[in-house]
Write an enzyme that holds these catalytic residues in place. Structure first.
Site, PDB file in Angstrom:
ATOM      1  N   HIS A  27       3.359   6.355  -6.970  1.00  0.00           N
ATOM      2  CA  HIS A  27       2.300   7.624  -7.422  1.00  0.00           C
ATOM      3  C   HIS A  27       3.394   8.841  -7.568  1.00  0.00           C
ATOM      4  CE1 HIS A  27      -1.799   9.866  -6.710  1.00  0.00           C
ATOM      5  NE2 HIS A  27      -1.293  10.103  -8.094  1.00  0.00           N
ATOM      6  N   HIS A  35       0.844  -1.165  -0.003  1.00  0.00           N
ATOM      7  CA  HIS A  35       0.003   0.068  -0.059  1.00  0.00           C
ATOM      8  C   HIS A  35       1.074   1.500  -0.105  1.00  0.00           C
ATOM      9  CE1 HIS A  35      -3.522   2.438   1.194  1.00  0.00           C
ATOM     10  NE2 HIS A  35      -2.543   3.440   2.027  1.00  0.00           N
ATOM     11  N   GLU A  36       1.791   1.317   1.081  1.00  0.00           N
ATOM     12  CA  GLU A  36       2.605   2.436   1.055  1.00  0.00           C
ATOM     13  C   GLU A  36       3.621   2.877  -0.120  1.00  0.00           C
ATOM     14  OE1 GLU A  36       1.726   4.623   3.075  1.00  0.00           O
ATOM     15  OE2 GLU A  36       0.528   3.274   4.327  1.00  0.00           O
TER      16      GLU A  36
HETATM   17 ZN   LIG Z   1      -2.649   5.269   2.223  1.00  0.00          ZN
END
Ligand SMILES: [Zn+2]
Length: 733
Positions: free
Chosen positions: A529, A522-523
């Site tokens: 991104h 997730h991180e």
């Molecule tokens: Zn997050």
């Protein structure tokens, strides 16, 4: 989650926007017990300062990769003078732009603003990093003093009348049509941020607004420091073996090392943090102690003592309601959501209420399963909130034959990190190389250079700060130290991932849980991104997107952990080196919707209370009563408590960051579940053409286009909620 130090927010609305540490919510578990008592305060340096004013924080970042943060030269005493000097510098820059004799245009106003404030960006970035990862009593004094000053600084810019007039004139100019779409979006962002920050108000209203923002900044700091004090100060001391009944060795080890930090050698300590409490509630056979630990944890900030947050919450809510009214909005929620993807609180509520009922129905099924198992064992109990995790784990074993402790030996932190790099290579053509030529804030932090596999072009740096330590916030998050952009030259990004793993024994690989591995992916999604960003203007760069959109890329990346490609190569047994057996993987997959009732209701109850608190307008709210009545109205199952009860809800009261915005995780997850479908419908998770669309329309564009539009370009249609319901195993209501 994602630590968003938004440039435009800082520039135009600095109300405690600094170091909004956003902790991950749905897939939590951060294996850390943390103390804040003997805090590390600074890594001091004996090097002489040769920079302007002798303050190394003010200097341009030097060294390779276009300069790197001078973490080896940070002293707490430098923060205040550096922040003050950087604020003064930016105010002077802004003043020059505002007083420019030339007629306003895109170049001399908007671009000029994009070029301003670089010193403040650098200083406040390091200040934010210290607040989140190197905090301690000495630093907290600085925070208390600087919070209102930083808020006032933001208002001084947002309320600069001649400056706003110039921005407004560019916004309304027919020449705007000649700008490209990224430039037009930038103009819109500046204009809307100014208006939303009160630029159009009269003098008295502006003064009151600034007063409110400063008061709020002080209250946010107070709220956060109270929660930290309760987490660091309270703990359960265990003195004998029979009090440890049921705890696996890893939990005992963590409790023993926590005891060391509390000067209780030879005993065991359960800290008042989620990473310490959750495993205890999951495994302890001592029901009486489970209840004690549970009560300690859910009452953080609600003990009627000097750290009680209830009165602070009442004040925050009233100030927020007053501010919203001043700014011309019905409620704080309406103000916050205006520029979010959801646009209105009503749309966010509609989604939450749609998911709420099926989730509650599922909870009742889960409780029935647990009760049946407890009855079968002859426990003679009725399931209470402190029993939920314990029996949930037993049901998991019985129903799916899945023991979390059986999975763990295959999940080595370092191997999974390599897995993450490999995925980034497949999807985005990235290559990661460790580097040692840049300073770090703590010796545990490591750095990698990211390059393009084919062209070898430098893309950015990735800092990884994996371990818990005194003075570091619990949870996991991403932070951008520098944003990719082209206005100040060809600037590459610097991003970091932060977690709270407890260091393994020297020489032994660190094993983590499946949930922790999911959190890592997730991180890393947030990091990707940032790393993929390919924009011109810093205010639109990387992760600086709408709050309810920012969790989409990160939640999406979680899906790649369970791909066979990753598991076969990187989920290797720490002793035998053998990949995780397929039968175990199948069991993990089969159990993927297990306990989604609990996870969803725990989260959603908090998100609903957050939204309702901020839709309530300016009536005086007693948080305890409000919480109780709202939950009763919703039909909250009595076996579950909100994931963050109001007096400890840092997302919402530690800053404005996620206020009326905790729904964002669910909103983003609708996109996530739907978006992964594009890969499934294509050639699978490593389909290069879908990955290319993902890069082109989602990961690289930052905030240069409307998120709904970007999503449509990627998927060919609007997102549907069905995929989310399926992912969580709910039947639509
Ligand atoms: Zn997050």
């Amino acid at each position: 989650m994602h630590d968003q130090i938004t440039r435009s927010l800082l520039l135009l609305f600095a109300t405690a926007a600094i170091a909004t540490v956003v902790v991950k919510t749905m897939n939590h578990t951060h294996a850390a017990s943390q103390t804040l008592t003997n805090a590390i305060t600074a890594s001091t340096s004996s090097r002489d300062d040769t920079t302007a004013n002798g303050n190394p924080l003010l200097a341009k970042w030097e060294g390779p990769y276009g300069g790197v943060p001078p973490f080896d030269r940070v002293q707490i005493s430098s923060f205040k003078p550096a922040l003050e000097s950087a604020m003064a510098e930016q105010l002077a820059e802004v003043d020059r732009i505002a007083k420019n004799a030339e007629a306003p245009n895109f170049e001399n106003t908007i671009i000029a603003l994009e070029r301003a404030g670089n010193t403040f960006d650098r200083v406040s970035t390091i200040y934010g990093i210290w607040g989140a990862t190197m905090n301690g009593p000495e630093f907290q004094v600085v925070q208390r003093e600087m919070a209102p000053k930083l808020a006032a600084f933001g208002d001084q810019i947002a309320q600069n009348e001649p400056l706003f007039k110039r921005v407004e004139s560019v916004y309304n100019s027919p020449d705007k049509a000649k700008l490209n779409s990224e430039q037009q979006r930038l103009v819109w962002l500046y204009y809307t941020n100014f208006v939303r920050s009160g630029a159009r108000l009269g003098t008295d209203a502006k003064a009151r607004l600034s007063q409110i923002n400063q008061e709020l900044a002080g209250l946010f700091t107070k709220f956060s420091q109270n929660v930290l004090a309760e987490e660091g100060g309270q703990f359960l001391l265990l003195k004998s073996e029979d009090e440890l009944a049921g705890l696996p060795q890893s939990v005992r080890d963590a409790a023993a090392s926590a005891a060391e930090t509390k000067k209780q050698s030879g005993a065991w300590v359960i800290m008042n943090t989620r990473s310490s409490v959750d495993p205890f509630l999951t495994y302890s056979e001592r029901r009486d102690l489970r209840e004690k630990v549970w009560r300690m944890f859910i009452n953080r900030g609600d003990n009627g003592d000097e750290h009680d947050n209830n009165a602070t919450i009442t004040q925050i809510l009233q100030l927020r309601a007053e501010r919203a009214k001043l700014l011309g909005y019905k409620t704080h929620a309406h103000w916050r959501l205006e520029n979010a993807m959801a646009k209105t609180p009503e749309r966010a509520m509609e989604l939450m209420e749609g998911v709420w009922k099926p989730a509650v129905a599922r909870v009742h099924e889960e409780v029935r399963d647990m009760q049946a198992l407890a009855d079968k064992e002859g426990a003679k109990i009725t399931i209470e909130p402190w029993d939920y995790r314990y029996y949930m784990e037993k049901v998991r074993k019985e129903k799916y034959d899945l023991d979390q402790n059986e999975v763990k030996p295959y999940l080595q932190l370092d191997k999974l990190r390599e897995g993450i790099f490999w995925v980034a290579g497949e999807l985005f053509n990235f290559n990661f190389t460790p580097v040692t030529n840049v300073p770090v804030a703590h010796p545990d932090i490591r750095v990698w250079e990211v390059t393009d596999k084919t062209s070898k072009r430098h893309i950015g740096l990735w800092y990884f700060d994996p371990y818990a330590r005194a003075g570091k916030r619990s949870g996991a998050w991403m932070n951008a130290y520098r944003s990719q952009e082209r206005v100040n030259g060809e600037v590459t990004t610097i991003v970091s991932n932060n977690a709270n793993f407890i260091k393994g024994k020297p020489g032994e690989p660190l094993l983590i849980s499946w949930d922790d591995a999911t959190t890592m992916f997730h991180e890393f999604g947030h990091a990707l991104h940032g790393l993929n960003s390919n924009v011109t203007y810093p205010s639109l760069s990387g992760t600086q997107v709408a709050r309810d959109y920012v969790e989409f890329p990160s939640q999406l990346m979680e899906h790649w952990l369970s791909t066979p490609e990753v598991l076969q190569r990187f989920a290797l047994h720490y002793q035998t080196g053998k990949p995780i057996p397929q039968v175990l993987v199948d069991r993990i997959k089969r159990s993927s919707t297990f306990n989604q009732g609990f996870a969803t209701v725990e989260y959603l109850s908090a998100a609903l209370v957050d939204m309702k608190l901020h839709l309530a307008g300016d009536r005086k709210i007693d948080p305890d009563t409000f919480e109780r009545e709202t939950l009763a109205e919703l039909g909250m199952p009595k076996e579950i408590v909100m994931r963050h009860r109001t007096p400890q809800f840092l997302h919402v009261f530690g800053s404005d960051g996620y206020s009326a915005g905790y729904y964002s995780y669910l909103w983003s997850d609708v996109l996530t579940a739907d978006a992964f479908g594009a890969f499934v419908e294509g050639k699978g998770p490593y389909d290069k053409s879908v990955a290319e669309r993902l890069r082109k329309y989602i990961f690289s564009v930052g905030n240069t286009r409307d998120p709904a539009e970007g999503y449509r370009a990627f998927r060919g249609r609007d997102p549907k909620v069905d995929a989310l319901m399926k992912k969580r195993g709910f039947s639509p209501s």
